[in-house]
Enzyme design. Sequence first.
Site, mmCIF file in Angstrom:
data_model
loop_
_atom_site.group_PDB
_atom_site.id
_atom_site.type_symbol
_atom_site.label_atom_id
_atom_site.label_comp_id
_atom_site.label_asym_id
_atom_site.label_seq_id
_atom_site.Cartn_x
_atom_site.Cartn_y
_atom_site.Cartn_z
ATOM 1 N N GLN A 150 51.668 44.465 34.183
ATOM 2 C CA GLN A 150 52.594 45.406 33.542
ATOM 3 C C GLN A 150 51.938 46.110 32.352
ATOM 4 O O GLN A 150 52.613 46.464 31.379
ATOM 5 C CB GLN A 150 53.862 44.675 33.089
ATOM 6 C CG GLN A 150 54.851 44.417 34.227
ATOM 7 C CD GLN A 150 55.364 45.707 34.845
ATOM 8 O OE1 GLN A 150 55.511 46.729 34.172
ATOM 9 N NE2 GLN A 150 55.632 45.680 36.135
ATOM 10 N N SER A 151 50.626 46.315 32.403
ATOM 11 C CA SER A 151 49.919 46.940 31.296
ATOM 12 C C SER A 151 50.379 48.375 31.034
ATOM 13 O O SER A 151 50.354 49.232 31.924
ATOM 14 C CB SER A 151 48.415 46.944 31.611
ATOM 15 O OG SER A 151 47.731 47.822 30.737
#
Length: 329
Positions: free
Chosen positions: A75-76
């Site tokens: 989920q960067s």
Amino acid sequence: MDLKDFPRSELGFFPTPLVRLERLSKLLGGPRLLMKRDDLTGLATGGNKTRKLEYLVGEALALGCDCLVTGGAAQSNHCRQTAAAAAARGLGCHLVLGGSEPERYEGNLLLDRLLGAEIHWSGALRKGERIPEVAAGLEARGRRPYVVPYGGSNEVGALGFVRAASELAEQLRAAGETVSRIVFASSSGGTHAGLVVGKALFGLGAQILGIGIDKGEAGEMPFEDHVHELASSLASRLGLGRPIGRGEALVRNEFLGGGYGVVGEAEREAISLLARSEGILLDPVYTGKAFGALLALSRLGEFSKSETILFWHTGGTPALFSPAGQTLL
Ligand SMILES: *Cc1c(COP(=O)(O)O)cnc(C)c1O
């Protein structure tokens, strides 16, 4: 060298708004709170990485590279903004993400796909450890990859936050405001190092107070030392003319809670309090933890009621639409 000597590719809308959190400040009974809205940088839902990418992509284009390679957690926010920057400049984008392919693409991951990035799953490694391997593979196939480090945090990326400090100094002057501290989520160190150097260059009076949101791996350099080292090399490159003091890179690490990306009561309360008092959304991984820390420090009496404190909103809101967001209710 001077800031303007570095190539920069304009990717966001700056200055980002500086707002007063009147209702929340009153609710808390002080300190006065201001917020710098870098969740509104404008690049595919915004965030702090846009500022770093302006300089990183500027360099990539100057070097004639044809694709960007970076990495991070699934989920960067950094990877999502890198994918958008690549698309906006007609570059390819390869993302090395921690974990394995999920059944559903949600949050930032969904956006990575929509933005056309090619994803390389790397299992337990979530800090871009396999970036060099992917870049080497691309080179072997005749491509010209530009490696954007984890979090965009090297001397080039951090220039974005040197520039941000100058932007804020100008806004504070225009608004007739003085802030005593700047509080924000600190993780790969580029935001922090850039602000420390920018503060020194542009005479921002405020203490730069990073909130650690990630424990770090065993054997890694202590995070404060890493920020100090990055700030020191950046300062000498920009000709600051004095060393950065050890105490200028402050990180508070006691608000890690359950660790990176784990939502606990502090994050839940912070996110809901700001949402309901100001209509502003934080994220479950970074800004929720850091804003929770600000509230905790304030309740512990570490800030005086008459201070004005600025919270730097670094973005991350797409993660609300990932599984972590579900744990907020
Ligand atoms: C990356 C990120 C941070 C941390 O910034 P660093 O420069 O990596 O320390 C904080 N908040 C959000 C939302 C981020 O995506």
